[in-house]
Enzyme design. Structure first.
Site, PDB file in Angstrom:
ATOM      1  N   ARG A  38      -7.062   1.105  -3.218  1.00 27.23           N
ATOM      2  CA  ARG A  38      -7.093   2.539  -2.961  1.00 27.23           C
ATOM      3  C   ARG A  38      -8.555   2.977  -3.060  1.00 27.23           C
ATOM      4  O   ARG A  38      -9.367   2.309  -3.708  1.00 27.23           O
ATOM      5  CB  ARG A  38      -6.261   3.283  -3.999  1.00 27.23           C
ATOM      6  CG  ARG A  38      -4.784   2.919  -3.971  1.00 27.23           C
ATOM      7  CD  ARG A  38      -4.045   3.539  -5.170  1.00 27.23           C
ATOM      8  NE  ARG A  38      -2.639   3.207  -5.149  1.00 27.23           N
ATOM      9  CZ  ARG A  38      -2.098   2.181  -5.804  1.00 27.23           C
ATOM     10  NH1 ARG A  38      -2.853   1.376  -6.542  1.00 27.23           N
ATOM     11  NH2 ARG A  38      -0.801   1.959  -5.741  1.00 27.23           N
ATOM     12  N   LYS A  62      -3.714   3.078 -10.253  1.00 26.65           N
ATOM     13  CA  LYS A  62      -2.946   4.287 -10.557  1.00 26.65           C
ATOM     14  C   LYS A  62      -2.332   4.184 -11.937  1.00 26.65           C
ATOM     15  O   LYS A  62      -1.890   3.113 -12.347  1.00 26.65           O
ATOM     16  CB  LYS A  62      -1.813   4.424  -9.538  1.00 26.65           C
ATOM     17  CG  LYS A  62      -2.079   5.370  -8.418  1.00 26.65           C
ATOM     18  CD  LYS A  62      -0.822   5.463  -7.573  1.00 26.65           C
ATOM     19  CE  LYS A  62      -0.892   6.626  -6.625  1.00 26.65           C
ATOM     20  NZ  LYS A  62       0.265   6.679  -5.752  1.00 26.65           N
ATOM     21  N   HIS A 130      -6.369   4.819   3.294  1.00 26.21           N
ATOM     22  CA  HIS A 130      -5.028   4.270   3.124  1.00 26.21           C
ATOM     23  C   HIS A 130      -4.585   3.511   4.377  1.00 26.21           C
ATOM     24  O   HIS A 130      -3.695   2.669   4.317  1.00 26.21           O
ATOM     25  CB  HIS A 130      -4.054   5.405   2.795  1.00 26.21           C
ATOM     26  CG  HIS A 130      -2.998   5.007   1.832  1.00 26.21           C
ATOM     27  ND1 HIS A 130      -3.253   4.803   0.497  1.00 26.21           N
ATOM     28  CD2 HIS A 130      -1.681   4.742   2.006  1.00 26.21           C
ATOM     29  CE1 HIS A 130      -2.136   4.450  -0.103  1.00 26.21           C
ATOM     30  NE2 HIS A 130      -1.165   4.394   0.791  1.00 26.21           N
ATOM     31  N   ARG A 133      -4.860  -0.121   3.815  1.00 28.88           N
ATOM     32  CA  ARG A 133      -3.800  -0.571   2.909  1.00 28.88           C
ATOM     33  C   ARG A 133      -2.504  -0.768   3.697  1.00 28.88           C
ATOM     34  O   ARG A 133      -1.811  -1.774   3.535  1.00 28.88           O
ATOM     35  CB  ARG A 133      -3.640   0.509   1.835  1.00 28.88           C
ATOM     36  CG  ARG A 133      -2.899   0.135   0.625  1.00 28.88           C
ATOM     37  CD  ARG A 133      -3.070   1.253  -0.417  1.00 28.88           C
ATOM     38  NE  ARG A 133      -2.031   1.195  -1.383  1.00 28.88           N
ATOM     39  CZ  ARG A 133      -2.000   0.356  -2.411  1.00 28.88           C
ATOM     40  NH1 ARG A 133      -2.989  -0.488  -2.596  1.00 28.88           N
ATOM     41  NH2 ARG A 133      -0.988   0.358  -3.251  1.00 28.88           N
ATOM     42  N   HIS A 156       2.417  -1.923  -6.320  1.00 25.16           N
ATOM     43  CA  HIS A 156       3.398  -0.848  -6.425  1.00 25.16           C
ATOM     44  C   HIS A 156       4.249  -1.073  -7.673  1.00 25.16           C
ATOM     45  O   HIS A 156       4.628  -2.195  -7.972  1.00 25.16           O
ATOM     46  CB  HIS A 156       4.320  -0.815  -5.199  1.00 25.16           C
ATOM     47  CG  HIS A 156       3.667  -0.263  -3.980  1.00 25.16           C
ATOM     48  ND1 HIS A 156       4.133  -0.536  -2.719  1.00 25.16           N
ATOM     49  CD2 HIS A 156       2.587   0.531  -3.806  1.00 25.16           C
ATOM     50  CE1 HIS A 156       3.364   0.090  -1.828  1.00 25.16           C
ATOM     51  NE2 HIS A 156       2.417   0.726  -2.462  1.00 25.16           N
ATOM     52  N   TYR A 165       7.169   0.504   4.296  1.00 21.86           N
ATOM     53  CA  TYR A 165       6.661  -0.505   5.223  1.00 21.86           C
ATOM     54  C   TYR A 165       7.791  -1.264   5.905  1.00 21.86           C
ATOM     55  O   TYR A 165       7.542  -2.172   6.693  1.00 21.86           O
ATOM     56  CB  TYR A 165       5.741  -1.479   4.491  1.00 21.86           C
ATOM     57  CG  TYR A 165       4.565  -0.782   3.865  1.00 21.86           C
ATOM     58  CD1 TYR A 165       3.551  -0.252   4.655  1.00 21.86           C
ATOM     59  CD2 TYR A 165       4.476  -0.610   2.488  1.00 21.86           C
ATOM     60  CE1 TYR A 165       2.481   0.412   4.098  1.00 21.86           C
ATOM     61  CE2 TYR A 165       3.403   0.054   1.915  1.00 21.86           C
ATOM     62  CZ  TYR A 165       2.413   0.560   2.723  1.00 21.86           C
ATOM     63  OH  TYR A 165       1.355   1.219   2.173  1.00 21.86           O
TER      64      TYR A 165
END
Length: 185
Positions: A38, A62, A130, A133, A156, A165
Site C-alpha cells: 500500500r 494496516k 492501489h 496491488r 488481508h 478479486y
C-alpha cells in the site's frame, strides 16, 4: 538535518536530480507492483527494515501489523540502485526521501503522486497506487493462485477483502465449460 547531496560527484544539477528522482520512483513502483504494498507501507519503510542478506523487508501494514516479506530480485535491485545511487545521505532513516533539501520522508500522498505521474507518462488513466496491488492479485489468479494465496500475499486479514478479486472472467472460463448433458439431442 545534516545531509549530503546524492553520490553524483558532489554537484547538484538538474540531470542528477532527475536521475535520483527516477531511481526513487522506479524503486517505489517496483515495491508496489511486486509486493502489493500500500502507498503508506512504501512511504513508511525504514532503512533498518531491509534485510539485504536474507533478501527481505519488514512492512508495517494496516492496523500496525508488522510482517516480514521476501524481497523479489527485481524489486531488490531497484531498491539497491536508489539507496546506493540516488538517495541523499541524510539523517533520516526513511528509505524514500525527497531528493532536494530539506530532505523529508515521502508521505503516502507523495507515493500516490509518483503513481499518478507514472500513469500520465504511460498514457493511462490516472488511478491510485492501489491499481498495482489489484494488478498483482489479478495476475496471481490468472496464473492459478487461489484466493487464500492472494489474500496472504496482499496481507488481508479477512477473506472478504480478497473476494473482490474473484470476479468471473467468462471468456477465460468458456474453454473449460462442458456441454450440458442432453443439450445436443
Amino acid at each position: 538535518m545534516a545531509c549530503r547531496r546524492p553520490r553524483s560527484g558532489g554537484c547538484w544539477t538538474a540531470a542528477t536530480g532527475r536521475m535520483a528522482v527516477g531511481l526513487r520512483d522506479y524503486a517505489v513502483l517496483s515495491l508496489l507492483a511486486r509486493l502489493g504494498l500500500r502507498s503508506a507501507e512504501a512511504a513508511g519503510l525504514r532503512l533498518d527494515d531491509i534485510d539485504w542478506r536474507a533478501g527481505g523487508i519488514v512492512v508495517c501494514g494496516k492496523g500496525s501489523w508488522v510482517e516480514r516479506l521476501p524481497l523479489p530480485v527485481p524489486a531488490g535491485e531497484a531498491l539497491a540502485a536508489w539507496v546506493t545511487g540516488g538517495r541523499p545521505r541524510c539523517e533520516s532513516r526513511a528509505v524514500f526521501v525527497t531528493v532536494r533539501r530539506p530532505y523529508r520522508q515521502l508521505t503516502a500522498e507523495a507515493v500516490r503522486a509518483i503513481m499518478g505521474r507514472a500513469c500520465d507518462r504511460a498514457g493511462l488513466e490516472r488511478r491510485g497506487s492501489h491499481r498495482l496491488r489489484h494488478a498483482l492479485a489479478t495476475e496471481m489468479l490468472r496464473t492459478g493462485a487461489s484466493l487464500p494465496e492472494v489474500g496472504q500475499v496482499l496481507r488481508h486479514r479477512s477473506q472478504l477483502s480478497t473476494s473482490i478479486y474473484a470476479k468471473v472472467d467468462q471468456d477465460a472460463l468458456r474453454p473449460l465449460a462442458r456441454p450440458w448433458p442432453g443439450a445436443g439431442k
